[in-house]
Motif scaffolding. Sequence first.
Motif, PDB file in Angstrom:
ATOM      1  N   ALA A  15       0.823  -1.209   0.000  1.00 18.49           N
ATOM      2  CA  ALA A  15       0.000   0.000   0.000  1.00 18.49           C
ATOM      3  C   ALA A  15       0.855   1.255   0.000  1.00 18.49           C
ATOM      4  O   ALA A  15       0.572   2.220  -0.732  1.00 18.49           O
ATOM      5  CB  ALA A  15      -0.938  -0.021   1.206  1.00 18.49           C
ATOM      6  N   GLU A  16       1.919   1.260   0.808  1.00 18.82           N
ATOM      7  CA  GLU A  16       2.782   2.443   0.875  1.00 18.82           C
ATOM      8  C   GLU A  16       3.515   2.671  -0.449  1.00 18.82           C
ATOM      9  O   GLU A  16       3.637   3.798  -0.922  1.00 18.82           O
ATOM     10  CB  GLU A  16       3.786   2.276   2.014  1.00 18.82           C
ATOM     11  CG  GLU A  16       3.150   2.282   3.397  1.00 18.82           C
ATOM     12  CD  GLU A  16       4.145   1.929   4.486  1.00 18.82           C
ATOM     13  OE1 GLU A  16       5.292   1.548   4.130  1.00 18.82           O
ATOM     14  OE2 GLU A  16       3.796   2.008   5.681  1.00 18.82           O
ATOM     15  N   THR A  17       3.993   1.595  -1.048  1.00 16.73           N
ATOM     16  CA  THR A  17       4.727   1.729  -2.314  1.00 16.73           C
ATOM     17  C   THR A  17       3.809   2.195  -3.427  1.00 16.73           C
ATOM     18  O   THR A  17       4.174   3.081  -4.217  1.00 16.73           O
ATOM     19  CB  THR A  17       5.372   0.389  -2.694  1.00 16.73           C
ATOM     20  OG1 THR A  17       6.196  -0.069  -1.607  1.00 16.73           O
ATOM     21  CG2 THR A  17       6.227   0.538  -3.935  1.00 16.73           C
ATOM     22  N   LEU A  18       2.627   1.611  -3.520  1.00 11.50           N
ATOM     23  CA  LEU A  18       1.682   2.021  -4.553  1.00 11.50           C
ATOM     24  C   LEU A  18       1.264   3.477  -4.370  1.00 11.50           C
ATOM     25  O   LEU A  18       1.124   4.225  -5.341  1.00 11.50           O
ATOM     26  CB  LEU A  18       0.451   1.109  -4.534  1.00 11.50           C
ATOM     27  CG  LEU A  18       0.687  -0.355  -4.943  1.00 11.50           C
ATOM     28  CD1 LEU A  18      -0.585  -1.157  -4.755  1.00 11.50           C
ATOM     29  CD2 LEU A  18       1.147  -0.431  -6.388  1.00 11.50           C
ATOM     30  N   GLU A  19       1.060   3.871  -3.131  1.00  9.31           N
ATOM     31  CA  GLU A  19       0.687   5.266  -2.862  1.00  9.31           C
ATOM     32  C   GLU A  19       1.789   6.213  -3.295  1.00  9.31           C
ATOM     33  O   GLU A  19       1.531   7.329  -3.755  1.00  9.31           O
ATOM     34  CB  GLU A  19       0.407   5.430  -1.366  1.00  9.31           C
ATOM     35  CG  GLU A  19      -0.103   6.808  -0.969  1.00  9.31           C
ATOM     36  CD  GLU A  19      -1.512   7.077  -1.474  1.00  9.31           C
ATOM     37  OE1 GLU A  19      -1.829   8.254  -1.731  1.00  9.31           O
ATOM     38  OE2 GLU A  19      -2.290   6.109  -1.607  1.00  9.31           O
ATOM     39  N   GLU A  20       3.021   5.744  -3.207  1.00  7.09           N
ATOM     40  CA  GLU A  20       4.168   6.601  -3.527  1.00  7.09           C
ATOM     41  C   GLU A  20       4.411   6.717  -5.019  1.00  7.09           C
ATOM     42  O   GLU A  20       4.731   7.802  -5.522  1.00  7.09           O
ATOM     43  CB  GLU A  20       5.410   6.033  -2.826  1.00  7.09           C
ATOM     44  CG  GLU A  20       6.685   6.793  -3.137  1.00  7.09           C
ATOM     45  CD  GLU A  20       7.911   6.133  -2.522  1.00  7.09           C
ATOM     46  OE1 GLU A  20       9.034   6.550  -2.858  1.00  7.09           O
ATOM     47  OE2 GLU A  20       7.733   5.184  -1.715  1.00  7.09           O
TER      48      GLU A  20
END
Length: 997
Positions: free
Chosen positions: A799-804
């Motif tokens: 989730a954090e990587t996709l958001e970034e």
Amino acid sequence: MTRLFPDQEGPRLFGLPLGCDPTQALYDGLRSRLEGQPPEAAARVRIYLNTRRAARALEAAFVAGGAALLPQVRVLEDLEADVPLLVDLPSPPDPLHRMLDMSQLVARLLDLEPDLAPQSARFDLAESIALFQDELGGEAVPLSRLETLDVGHQSGHWQRSLTFLKILAGSDDGDEAGTDPSGQNRQRRLVEALGRIWAEEPPDTPILIAGSTGSRGATARFMEIVANLPQGAVILPGVDMQQGPDQWQAIDGEQDHPQFGFARLGRRLGVDMAALPAFGPVASPVPDRAALLSLSLRPAPVTEQWMRDGPAHADALDASLSGVTLVEADTARLEAGAIACRMRAAAEDGRSAALITPDRVLARRVAAMLDRWQIVPDDSAGRPLSLTPPGLLLRELAALAGRRLTPNALLPILGSPLVGGLRDARRRHLVLSRRLDLSFLRGGPPFIDGAALRAWAESPKARMEEAPAWAAHLAASLDPLAGDAQLNVGGHAARLRVAAEALSRGAEPGPDAVVSLWDKAAGARAAEVLRKLEEAGDRGAPMSAGDFDVLLNRLLSAQDVRDEAFETHPLLSIWGTLEARVGTAEVMILGGLNEGVWPGSTSVDPWMNRDMRRQLDLPLPERRIGLAAHDFQQAANAPEVVLTRSVREAEAPSVAARWLVRLGNLVDGIDRIAVADGRAGAWSHMDDLRARGRVWTDLAAAVDRPLAEVPAAPRPAPCPPRAARPDKLSATRIQALIRDPYSIYARYVLNLRAVAPPGKEPDALERGTTLHEVLEKCVAAFENEPPEVEVDRFRRIAAETLEEIVPWPAVRRIWKSRLDRIAPWFVATEAERRADGKVLIQEVWGRWAVSGLSAPFTLEARVDRIDLLADGSLAIFDYKTGTPPSDAQVRQFDKQLYLEALIAQAGGFDTLAATPVGRLEYIGLGGTGSLRRLDASPDEIETHRADLVRLLTAYQDPAQPYPARTRPHKITYDSDYDQLSRRGEWDDGDDPVEVPL
């Protein structure tokens, strides 16, 4: 006192026969009746016509007839000028204000009944209500009649519609049909006021109405009043003078019949239409054809009369159809080409020609094809304001408002001819726009903003000292459109004007800057649209930028603009069906004769169905078909007529207009009867018409055919010299060398790269790159804790990587869902991999100088992951976002894992010593996850090494060609270099042709 008619009891009604020139016939009839009277008699005659074009045409006929006083030529729309000031009528509301006010009420209805329509449809529904109220007023239907409608047997939709209309009706003051002081309501009140004045004091001068069919209720009432004046008369255009009493009686109630309006008017006035006199000595140019068309168009309930009356036309068919040509083109383009050829031929013969069609797309195609010969026809409609440069720019900016700026949205704005200023400023704007496109937008971020534009301008890529000021001006111009705040219509229009004018002035306006956006007719009309929107202020509810975009597109598309910059051809014209009612040409071309075009599709009233309209005595949808049929019948009776249609539209079969079908069936039936009676041989008149049409379609096809036959390009197989051949390839390019060697030649020998599209797209490549980065982080963070802990960590990192790194919210959610689904499986299999070994490297490049070749060659690869197994060998893993390749694909084409193994065994990865490889595995991320292990035995790896050496040795030979598409994965495989290789001129089955270089 001027007298045109003798005294008579009852109304005075005349007709103009089908096919005659209505303007010339009206002029001749007037001159013959004015003969012998003093010159000033003509000036006392008042004539009401249906259009301004008709008024100009009649005045031109009088001018051409010699020196004389002109009659008073008026237009029915300007009736208010003839009503004395003592008639108290309030000023009509502005149509835009009326629609915006009505849209508020509709928006509230849609809030309560969201299943009726989306909120974006409220402007369409508001306009439809205004038209409905207008129709009620024109037909003199009181609003109280809504209470009498029986909708108990109707669906809930129609009951809700009636309830809403009753609420609107209750908001008006009074119960009269004419309380709304606009449109047909206002016209009827003017008519009734004028009727009362004339009833008390009849005019002592002739008053005529000509050219109108009386299709509107207010106009029909005015015709009734004028027809009963002492010197009043109504002159109907395109009357079928050959119909008998039985035919006139049969069409009463058949609203789709071309003569229905006249039959209804005759019944209303008590006139026998079968005995209607002509206005002057005029007749149909081809009486036999008029009679034939009249028979073909009889209502369906009486078509059995074809058998009775049809044979009488057999001997006259040659004369009836001698001037008729039927063009049935295979495509819409070919239809337009045939029309253009026929119009050019007419002009070369010194004859006038007019294309009549309601299809504006067909009209524009014909105009474009005539432009090949520098011929500009006189197009009465012009083109929609929305398709002019000012309209296009305003539409692009309105579509951008309230949304994140994308390269695809920015490029059309930068390319507009109205953006960037004038002269040198415009030239520099174009240079900077191109540099921005190629160096930043192509393959760049999917969304950009002012900060990104300024950063690019400060970078070496801009390479112009004007770039920072230009980028700052561009960002500042677009800033007013940022944000999707709920504004009133005036606020949206104001910020749109500010942005458009700033862009038009350019980054270097100077003291004498001008806004070229508002120049010429199109610019003035676009400025007027914005001015009215700004003046509307806070009318209507506050709306989003998207809703304002819908409203602006409606207003721009509703207006047509004629470009007066070009000198038009004096003999060639393009008319709509309305303009064709007042003019004629030596060659009349009726184009677009397909169902859904001419006649058009019947529009659906969202408020009243057929039964409800019948209860209110309102015209049914078929009435529009009847009006279109009358236009067809009038134009088709000209001396020379070309009827055209396309057999296919948008890759689908079309249906011929019902009038063509009826005419063809009748003529074929008459031919068969004549053959059976022995009066004729086996001959089809319709085939004769089609044969004449094929002359023009063949000519149009010949115009598009090249003068010389251009041979198709062979399948290329270039042979470049050894020095030009690549000495380095990545492992993924080895597959391309096997499947499509030409792509390697184009990229590495010719050094050609495909230009990336503007902005990134969430395609397969972007998805693969993103998922690889997620897995790299998850593998690095794996701590061999309980599965539920590792799954939670996996999902959090994902989730954090996709958001970034994923800027598309919807795509981000889809990809996250996919990763969440495979998280338990990946964690479980990762634990098994950790039990067998440990992770050494991820996402690292390696190189290997391939041995055994006649010349140096380097193989490169970026490995996804390499683990060290317990036995000291290496395990190489490759992540696949789709399905891993099959054994046959790996054996022949997809050799990436084996090539990475060769690099690893040769010590090609910087942080790894030369080490044997004991495991090769694909980790499939599709569906719920899958694993595919390959044979990693030394013999198998050696086999692939030998295959690689043989492949590279072959392509180091200067005699080895690079043929195109030797073994594509699928027939649908597309290469970036298919256009360069001229694929399409050759097939995959053709033999490659070697080309030494």
